[in-house]
Scaffold this active site. Structure first.
Site, PDB file in Angstrom:
ATOM      1  N   ARG A  92       0.977  -1.071   0.009  1.00  0.00           N
ATOM      2  CA  ARG A  92      -0.307  -0.031   0.347  1.00  0.00           C
ATOM      3  C   ARG A  92       0.981   1.385  -0.023  1.00  0.00           C
ATOM      4  O   ARG A  92       2.178   1.697   1.003  1.00  0.00           O
ATOM      5  CB  ARG A  92      -0.956  -0.064   0.949  1.00  0.00           C
ATOM      6  CG  ARG A  92      -2.070  -1.020   0.885  1.00  0.00           C
ATOM      7  CD  ARG A  92      -3.304  -0.527   0.266  1.00  0.00           C
ATOM      8  NE  ARG A  92      -3.847  -2.117  -0.588  1.00  0.00           N
ATOM      9  CZ  ARG A  92      -3.435  -2.743  -0.570  1.00  0.00           C
ATOM     10  NH1 ARG A  92      -3.095  -2.849  -1.592  1.00  0.00           N
ATOM     11  NH2 ARG A  92      -5.606  -3.825  -1.001  1.00  0.00           N
TER      12      ARG A  92
ATOM     13  N   GLU B  63      -4.765   6.838  -5.796  1.00  0.00           N
ATOM     14  CA  GLU B  63      -5.251   5.907  -7.380  1.00  0.00           C
ATOM     15  C   GLU B  63      -6.141   6.035  -8.128  1.00  0.00           C
ATOM     16  O   GLU B  63      -7.189   6.462  -6.907  1.00  0.00           O
ATOM     17  CB  GLU B  63      -4.759   4.307  -6.864  1.00  0.00           C
ATOM     18  CG  GLU B  63      -3.129   4.103  -6.504  1.00  0.00           C
ATOM     19  CD  GLU B  63      -3.320   3.298  -5.965  1.00  0.00           C
ATOM     20  OE1 GLU B  63      -3.902   2.021  -6.135  1.00  0.00           O
ATOM     21  OE2 GLU B  63      -2.564   2.130  -5.368  1.00  0.00           O
TER      22      GLU B  63
ATOM     23  N   HIS C 172      -1.137  -0.476 -10.310  1.00  0.00           N
ATOM     24  CA  HIS C 172      -1.832  -1.233  -8.877  1.00  0.00           C
ATOM     25  C   HIS C 172      -1.725  -2.796  -9.429  1.00  0.00           C
ATOM     26  O   HIS C 172      -2.944  -2.690 -10.364  1.00  0.00           O
ATOM     27  CB  HIS C 172      -2.802  -0.467  -8.040  1.00  0.00           C
ATOM     28  CG  HIS C 172      -2.941  -1.361  -6.947  1.00  0.00           C
ATOM     29  ND1 HIS C 172      -3.891  -0.763  -6.135  1.00  0.00           N
ATOM     30  CD2 HIS C 172      -2.703  -2.122  -6.789  1.00  0.00           C
ATOM     31  CE1 HIS C 172      -3.979  -1.668  -5.040  1.00  0.00           C
ATOM     32  NE2 HIS C 172      -2.775  -2.863  -5.563  1.00  0.00           N
TER      33      HIS C 172
END
Length: 325
Positions: free
Chosen positions: A236, A265, A284
Site C-alpha cells: 500500500r 490512485e 496497481h
C-alpha cells in the site's frame, strides 16, 4: 436486480462466462472509468441494488452508503476491504460478501519489479528502441549474494522471501509482531527495523496498511538505506511517506524504486513520481492477472446468485481485517 461493477479499467468484466448463469432479471453494468467525485458516484450508483468493488479502487464510506437507498449487497474481491464501511453497511441492512483470491500474482509482480529496477530493464528497452546499443546505461545489479530485506513476513512476504533464497540472497525480515522462530521457518533472520533498512540491498514492503504502518517509512527511515539499495512496494502506498520518497529519489539517495501502489490512485497525470529517475512504475497490478480475475468473477457471480436466492455466502462481518494485495 441491477449490478454495478466498479473500476473495470481493462474492460474485461463481462468477458468472463459466469454472468450467463444469473437469472435474466439481473442486469450487470460495468463502470470502466474511475469516478473520483463523491457526488457523481452517488448519483450514478443510486439505481443499483448491488455494487461490486474491485479491491480498494473505489472507497465505499458510510456517507456514500447513506445516499444509496436501493443498495442491498456489496461484493468485494477478496475477503477484506479497508475501503468499505462495514459497520455502516450493517446498520443500513446491506450485506457485504467477498471472494476467494490468489496471492501468487502479487508475489510474481514483486519480483518483476525487483528484476526490472535492479537490472535497469525499462531504460535498456527504451534506449535499444531508440537505436542505441547499451548506450547511456550502467551495469545492472546482482541478486546472488545480496541481502533481501522483507518488511512483513506474512502470507505474501514469506513467499517473496523463498524466491529470494532461490536467487542466492540472504533474507532478513522485520515486522511489529515477527518472532525469530517465525522468521527462521521461512529461511529469514529477524532483525531490527534500523538494521533491516541499513543492510538491505533490496527492500520489499509486504505489510498491511494500518494506524501502525501508515507512514512507517519516512525521511529518517529512508535515510538509512544504502546508496546502492533498491526499494520495492507492492503493498500500500501510504506505508511509505510519499513526499519523503520523492525527495530521496530526486536526490538519488538510493539506487532505485519499483512501485505498484500510491497514495492517490489512479495516479494523476503530471504527478511528480512520473518523472523521477531510476523508477519502475506499474498501475496497481499486483492482483491483476488472468487466474486471479477468473477466481474473482466466478465468486462474484456466485455471491450475487446466492444473495438473489436469499442465502448469502462468504459474508464479511464488521471487524474483519483489511487485506493487502
Amino acid at each position: 436486480m441491477n449490478v454495478a461493477v466498479l473500476d473495470d479499467y481493462q474492460r474485461v468484466a463481462l468477458s468472463y462466462p459466469y454472468w450467463s448463469t444469473l437469472p435474466p432479471a439481473v442486469k450487470v453494468v460495468p463502470f470502466h472509468e474511475h469516478i473520483a467525485s463523491f457526488d457523481e458516484l452517488a448519483e450514478r450508483l443510486e439505481p443499483f441494488e448491488v455494487v461490486v468493488a474491485m479491491r480498494e479502487r473505489t472507497p465505499l464510506p458510510g456517507e456514500l452508503l447513506a445516499r444509496l437507498p436501493r443498495l442491498r449487497l456489496i461484493v468485494t474481491t477478496g475477503m477484506a476491504n479497508a475501503s468499505i464501511d462495514l459497520a455502516a453497511a450493517r446498520e443500513r441492512g446491506v450485506t457485504v460478501c467477498g471472494t476467494g483470491a490468489s496471492g501468487s500474482s502479487t508475489v510474481e509482480l514483486t519480483w518483476a519489479l525487483i528484476l526490472a529496477v535492479v537490472r535497469g530493464i525499462p531504460s535498456a528497452d527504451a534506449t535499444l528502441r531508440s537505436g542505441e546499443w547499451q548506450a547511456g546505461s550502467t551495469p545492472g545489479g546482482d541478486l546472488d549474494g545480496a541481502t533481501l530485506g522483507v518488511l512483513g513476513l506474512g502470507r505474501l512476504g514469506s513467499r517473496v522471501a523463498g524466491i529470494g533464497r532461490a536467487f542466492g540472497m540472504r533474507v532478513v525480515a522485520w515486522s511489529q509482531n515477527l518472532t525469530a522462530e517465525r522468521a527462521a521457518e521461512h529461511g529469514a533472520e529477524l532483525v531490527t527495523l534500523p538494521e533491516l533498512l541499513s543492510t538491505s540491498d533490496v527492500l520489499t514492503v509486504h505489510l498491511r496498511l494500518s494506524d501502525r504502518t501508515h507512514g512507517l517509512l519516512g525521511a529518517p527511515e529512508l535515510a538509512l538505506l544504502k546508496p546502492s539499495a533498491y526499494l520495492v512496494n507492492t503493498s500500500r502506498g501510504p506505508i511509505v511517506d510519499q513526499a519523503a520518497l520523492i525527495e530521496a529519489v530526486s536526490a538519488r539517495r538510493f539506487a532505485g524504486v519499483g512501485l505498484d501502489v500510491y497514495d492517490l490512485e489512479p495516479l494523476p497525470p503530471g504527478h511528480p513520481l512520473l518523472t523521477l529517475p531510476n523508477t519502475v512504475l506499474t498501475p496497481h497490478l499486483g492482483y491483476v492477472s488472468e487466474r486471479t480475475f477468473d477466481v474473482f468473477y466466478r465468486d462474484i457471480v456466485e455471491d450475487v446468485a446466492a444473495f438473489h436466492a436469499g442465502d448469502p455466502i462468504r459474508v464479511i462481518s464488521p471487524g474483519g481485517r483489511a487485506g493487502a494485495g
